[in-house]
Enzyme design. Structure first.
Site, mmCIF file in Angstrom:
data_model
loop_
_atom_site.group_PDB
_atom_site.id
_atom_site.type_symbol
_atom_site.label_atom_id
_atom_site.label_comp_id
_atom_site.label_asym_id
_atom_site.label_seq_id
_atom_site.Cartn_x
_atom_site.Cartn_y
_atom_site.Cartn_z
ATOM 1 N N GLY A 64 0.832 -1.201 0.000
ATOM 2 C CA GLY A 64 0.000 0.000 0.000
ATOM 3 C C GLY A 64 0.861 1.243 0.000
ATOM 4 O O GLY A 64 2.074 1.191 0.199
ATOM 5 N N GLY A 66 0.579 5.806 0.756
ATOM 6 C CA GLY A 66 -0.227 6.914 1.226
ATOM 7 C C GLY A 66 0.624 8.138 1.435
ATOM 8 O O GLY A 66 1.730 8.241 0.894
ATOM 9 N N GLY A 67 0.126 9.062 2.244
ATOM 10 C CA GLY A 67 0.839 10.300 2.461
ATOM 11 C C GLY A 67 2.145 10.112 3.211
ATOM 12 O O GLY A 67 2.983 11.000 3.215
ATOM 13 N N MET A 68 2.319 8.973 3.864
ATOM 14 C CA MET A 68 3.522 8.754 4.662
ATOM 15 C C MET A 68 4.467 7.753 4.041
ATOM 16 O O MET A 68 5.293 7.156 4.733
ATOM 17 C CB MET A 68 3.121 8.296 6.064
ATOM 18 C CG MET A 68 2.388 9.366 6.838
ATOM 19 S SD MET A 68 2.088 8.860 8.529
ATOM 20 C CE MET A 68 1.211 10.296 9.127
ATOM 21 N N VAL A 71 4.615 0.972 1.468
ATOM 22 C CA VAL A 71 4.887 -0.211 2.276
ATOM 23 C C VAL A 71 4.939 -1.434 1.376
ATOM 24 O O VAL A 71 4.040 -1.653 0.559
ATOM 25 C CB VAL A 71 3.818 -0.411 3.373
ATOM 26 C CG1 VAL A 71 4.177 -1.612 4.249
ATOM 27 C CG2 VAL A 71 3.692 0.840 4.223
ATOM 28 N N LYS A 86 8.737 -0.093 5.031
ATOM 29 C CA LYS A 86 8.145 1.221 4.731
ATOM 30 C C LYS A 86 9.258 2.147 4.279
ATOM 31 O O LYS A 86 10.265 2.305 4.979
ATOM 32 C CB LYS A 86 7.441 1.806 5.951
ATOM 33 C CG LYS A 86 6.851 3.205 5.690
ATOM 34 C CD LYS A 86 6.143 3.752 6.896
ATOM 35 C CE LYS A 86 4.754 3.183 7.040
ATOM 36 N NZ LYS A 86 3.801 3.698 6.040
ATOM 37 N N ASP A 180 -2.010 10.016 14.675
ATOM 38 C CA ASP A 180 -2.726 9.652 13.447
ATOM 39 C C ASP A 180 -3.526 8.361 13.650
ATOM 40 O O ASP A 180 -3.481 7.447 12.836
ATOM 41 C CB ASP A 180 -1.739 9.485 12.285
ATOM 42 C CG ASP A 180 -2.441 9.486 10.924
ATOM 43 O OD1 ASP A 180 -3.574 10.019 10.842
ATOM 44 O OD2 ASP A 180 -1.879 8.940 9.967
#
Length: 417
Positions: A64, A66-68, A71, A86, A180
């Site tokens: 996946g 995302g903004g961070m 992974v 990550k 978060d």
């Protein structure tokens, strides 16, 4: 005439300020990792392209993004275990020495979070192209997927919240705030164990206003879960921001909706214990001073309600449903079933013998044909009437069959002799 811009993902007209060619809804899904990226957006590197930078790993597939960061599922050959990798791209905002120092400081803090309810950080570092974390791989699903797959029973939601509270309180005791908390960051193993992921990354990546990770990317996936003070002063939040986010997640687990604007108490939307309203609404107080001051208080109140709730019939929570059943004992399983079999066999034979009489055991031509047929079938099946010696063959055979069934029942529980 102005040209109408079209979203690259859903092909709908774009607002004027929409970034990266995606409408707000599609950009949010991409940020959450639940939607593949559209052409023109950030593209994750292929696993084979990462091999040179991570020679210690066998990178298997993308899990996946995302903004961070992104992974990947990977394997450590020397330890023969699966891990989650990550990676955070090294760009203009993360290339300076201050970010590298902050990255190492935060990573060392995260490494101290050794708790069964928190994803374990095995290693961290930097390659020419990426900062990276090597973390525990959780084989299961996240809370978002669970909520989408089924309607949670109230007791199931309470048990999950209790586990989340335990892990969060441990982190807060270590002076680490998550910042978060949302369903995507709450992982659930196949055995029903909660594991919270991405501790501290919001602070690491959002610590400086000039971070190239844009506010739109970061906020879109988490805005609905942020405490009010976190939106206004993100660098000044404390552990009570996590309590607010937990309240949002709790509300969503109970009702299937995120509380927004002037929202109703959970019991007004679904049939649940009204005592839960006070717990959820107390966690969702806008002023930090009016909220629960510690996650342990939420856990204590939830456990009190859980202990006095009637258990729903035919309803098992995710952890309970996955608990292995106790193996059957030899006495309770084998002797009980063999005793029933032997008693039934004996009673049936004696009853038939009494009904037909001893004369039915020979082949007297004067006896009626139905009597001969009945007695013949019985002698072949049971060997009891007139010849009790057959019992020494029938009973041991029945005993062996029951023992075989017992061994098969134990095998289903993963047990052998």
């Amino acid at each position: 005439m102005d040209t109408v811009r079209i979203c690259k993902q859903c092909r709908q007209p774009l607002p004027e300020n929409a970034p990266e060619g995606l409408c707000p809804e599609c950009l949010a899904r991409v940020a959450l990792g639940s939607e593949p990226t559209a052409p023109g957006t950030r593209v994750p590197p292929d696993p084979t392209a990462l091999a040179a930078q991570f020679p210690q790993l066998e990178i298997i597939k993308l899990l996946g993004m995302g903004g961070m960061g992104m992974v990947y599922q990977a394997r450590q050959p020397r330890l023969d275990r699966l891990v989650a990798l990550k990676i955070l791209p090294v760009d203009d905002s993360t290339r300076d020495a201050s970010f590298a120092e902050r990255f190492e400081r935060e990573a060392r803090a995260l490494a101290r979070l050794n708790h069964p309810g928190i994803v374990t950080l095995y290693d961290f570092g930097q390659t020419p192209g990426y900062y990276y974390f090597i973390m525990e791989y959780v084989d299961g699903m996240n809370l978002r997927q669970l909520i989408q797959a089924q309607t949670l029973e109230p007791r199931q939601a309470l048990e999950l919240v209790t586990q989340i509270c335990t892990a969060l309180q441990f982190a807060h005791d270590e002076k680490i705030v998550h910042r978060d908390i949302k369903p995507e960051n709450i992982l659930i193993t196949k055995k029903g164990q909660v594991k919270i992921a991405d501790f501290g990354l919001a602070k690491l990546l959002g610590g400086k206003p000039e971070t190239a990770l844009t506010a739109s990317q970061m906020v879109m996936g988490t805005m609905n879960y942020m405490a009010p003070e976190q939106r206004e002063k993100p660098l000044e939040v404390d552990h009570r921001a996590d309590i607010y986010s937990l309240g949002v997640v709790f509300y969503e687990m109970l009702t299937g909706e995120v509380p927004m604007g002037r929202f109703e108490a959970p019991s007004k939307k679904v049939r649940i214990d009204v005592r839960l309203d006070e717990v959820v609404l107390h966690a969702l107080e806008r002023e930090p001073s009016r909220r629960y001051q510690h996650v342990s208080e939420v856990k204590s109140n939830v456990e009190t309600i859980t202990s006095t709730m009637p258990r729903e019939k035919n309803a098992a929570s995710a952890p309970e449903a996955l608990k292995p059943q106790p193996p059957p004992g030899f006495v309770s399983y084998v002797l009980k079933r063999f005793g029933i079999f032997a008693a039934a066999w004996l009673v049936a034979g004696l009853c038939l013998r009494w009904a037909l009489g001893d004369a039915s055991l020979n082949t007297d031509p004067h006896s009626s044909i139905p009597i001969q047929i009945i007695s013949g079938i019985f002698i072949l099946a049971c060997g009891l009437v007139g010849d009790l010696g057959m019992a020494k063959f029938i009973l041991p055979a029945g005993f062996v069959l029951v023992v075989v069934a017992w061994l098969e029942a134990r095998a289903k529980c993963g047990l052998t002799l």
